[in-house]
Design a protein around this motif. Structure first.
Motif: not given
Length: 567
Positions: A97-104, A395-402, A529-539
């Motif tokens: 999936s990240f490869d597709r973002i890189k190509k875009l 991948l580092q750059c995609i994550n950090r821009v995110g 742009f994380n890999i894991n699904v995330h549950y946020n308790y507060e919201s």
């Protein structure tokens, strides 16, 4: 006779057209063939295989079904998880999936006409990614040395007269959180979902907290004398400190090593204050609500919270301002006892400042990723892996821009991945809703929960907010403008640009405490742009990153079983 003649002519034309078609093309275009072709190309929702179609077409499934279905997979698939010995399906699939973002991004950077159609916020996201990708070793070294000069030295060269509070403010402004982590989080008990100042544990030097429970204690002399050679404390932290000293042209003196060892020892003591090491029954510590006035009165002789908050936020904070201590008051008392011990120790205040600066310096190298990367584990390389887990620069750059340009980045992808992204987002939402309905049905039929709990659980499940891929705020011009205002000068080296912008985001969230949270924004501790699904308790929301809505994981055009499996 006329009907019979007409029928014979029609049949002759139909047969001729079929013969002509078969002579010019061997492609099967029936629904079944097209569907099979889609499945062969995509394989499954769990992993995308690169298929050599010529090879697979030449093999009969009756002779070798594995080769027919999977030809080319081994040749075209690389285990990309850093230093991994086993196949991790979700991780490897996410790389596709990240490869597709890189190509875009590559296409957009080389296509001027498409860039003209972008908004300023989308353009900023693309430029930020490009800046990260083009960082040089010289830029990285410049960022490190500039930070070293601004903090007035470190360890044996420290010459600043700043207080602990002032030193910590400087570190917070570059998003290097130490001692404790204070931010503004949604108050789960507030009906209007206003934010409250919240104190949490700071991430220790070595981010794996459980490692700190593998030994009962040590002295700084143990580190210097070699008694801990081979232990992670020496192999990671002490080695990282020595590497930083070398990069900063500092003398490798006895005083340098002693100061470094004392800073590492303080990190160990602060981390051991955690409830993680005192609660043995698996229960979470009880959150404690207090006020700024109480903390100032009880602990002001150790740490001036009033001064720290006033100067970091930039305005005077009322003594009645409520503060929540998430790990509980027992943790906080232990933390203040450690600071009290060092504040009365000869040279102890300098140790605390060195501890803060160490985190600031090595976090700068980690976010750069350009200073030095080597095959062998140890020192800064191990810290980099623990904090980022990525060897692939893109991948580092995609994550950090995110992280720093979340809204502009997702707005860019939503524009150029339309309409398939929107279709998959809606499909993902439908899958999520069907999972919710099934879960609630299980709760209704369960015979292991009583009526009161059943009602509460169903109510919570019904209220969970399912958020898919793109924060709603990325479509809000006002929110996009606010995000862009947190950016700093483009002239700064990447590592300085990133850490300072992150510090500005932290400050913005911090300074807005007490206001209702924006329901259109994702919580600040999440990244689309994380890999894991995330549950946020507060919201009470579950957030599915954008890569989970790409066809590598689910596809509205395939039979639903593939998407349910991937999801």
């Amino acid at each position: 006779k006329k009907i019979l003649l007409f029928s014979l002519v029609a049949i002759s034309i139909l047969v001729s057209s079929i013969i002509l078609h078969n002579s010019s093309s061997s492609t099967c275009t029936s629904i079944s063939c097209v569907r099979a072709g889609e499945i062969l190309r995509r394989k499954s929702a769990a992993a995308v295989f690169s298929i050599d179609t010529n090879q697979s077409n030449s093999i009969s499934p009756c002779d070798d079904f594995y080769e027919f279905a999977c030809a080319g997979w081994a040749e075209n698939t690389i285990v990309r998880a850093p230093r991994s010995r086993e196949w991790n399906v979700p991780l490897e699939t996410s790389f596709k999936s990240f490869d597709r973002i890189k190509k875009l991004f590559a296409r957009l950077m080389s296509h001027q006409e498409k860039r003209k159609a972008m908004t300023p916020y989308q353009t900023a996201a693309l430029i930020t990614y490009q800046k990260c990708m083009m960082e040089s070793t010289e830029d990285a070294n410049s960022a490190l040395k500039s930070a070293y000069q601004e903090m007035k030295g470190w360890l044996s060269t420290a010459s600043d007269e700043r207080t602990i509070e002032e030193t910590l403010i400087g570190a917070y402004r570059s998003n290097a959180v130490s001692l404790f982590h204070i931010n503004a989080q949604i108050d789960a008990k507030d009906i209007q979902k206003r934010t409250i100042l919240t104190i949490e544990e700071a991430v220790p030097y070595v981010s794996v907290q459980s490692l700190y429970g593998t030994m009962d204690g040590f002295t700084s002399e143990d580190l210097i004398s070699g008694q801990l050679d081979g232990h992670w404390l020496h192999g990671i932290l002490f080695s990282a400190g020595l590497e930083l000293g070398k990069k900063l042209d500092m003398m490798d003196s006895a005083q340098f090593k002693e100061s470094l060892a004392k800073a590492i020892q303080l990190d160990y003591k602060i981390t051991r204050c955690s409830p993680h090491f005192s609660i043995t029954n698996g229960e979470s510590p009880e959150q404690y609500r207090t006020t700024l006035g109480y903390l100032t009165a009880k602990f002001g002789h150790v740490f001036d919270f009033r001064f720290f908050l006033d100067n970091f936020i930039g305005r005077e904070i009322n003594a009645n301002t409520e503060i929540m201590i998430a790990p509980g008051m027992e943790y906080f008392n232990r933390l203040m006892s450690v600071l009290q011990e060092y504040s009365t120790m000869d040279g102890g205040m300098n140790v605390i400042k060195d501890y803060i600066k160490f985190k600031q310096l090595f976090m700068l190298t980690i976010h750069s990723g350009k200073l030095e990367q080597r095959k062998q584990l140890g020192g800064l390389e191990t810290l980099r892996i623990l904090y980022t887990g990525e060897d692939d620069r893109s991948l580092q750059c995609i994550n950090r821009v995110g992280m720093i340009n979340q809204l502009g980045f997702t707005s860019l992808l939503e524009k150029f991945m339309a309409p398939q992204l929107q279709e998959n987002m809606e499909y993902a939402r439908n899958i999520g809703e069907s999972m919710r309905r099934e879960y609630i049905d299980v709760l209704r039929k369960s015979d292991v929960i009583d009526g009161v709990d059943r009602t509460a659980l169903i109510d919570k499940a019904e209220r969970i907010r399912i958020r898919i891929a793109v924060p709603e705020a990325s479509r809000d011009p006002k929110a996009l403008l606010e995000e862009s205002n947190m950016f700093v000068s483009d002239d700064l080296p990447w590592a300085t640009f990133f850490t300072t912008t992150m510090g500005n985001r932290h400050w913005k969230q911090f300074s807005d405490f007490g206001k209702p949270s924006n329901p259109a924004e994702w919580p600040t501790d999440t990244n689309p742009f994380n890999i894991n699904v995330h549950y946020n308790y507060e919201s009470n929301s579950i957030l599915f990153p954008i890569i989970w809505t790409m066809e590598q994981f689910l596809d509205a055009k395939l039979p639903s079983l593939f998407s349910f499996a991937g999801f």
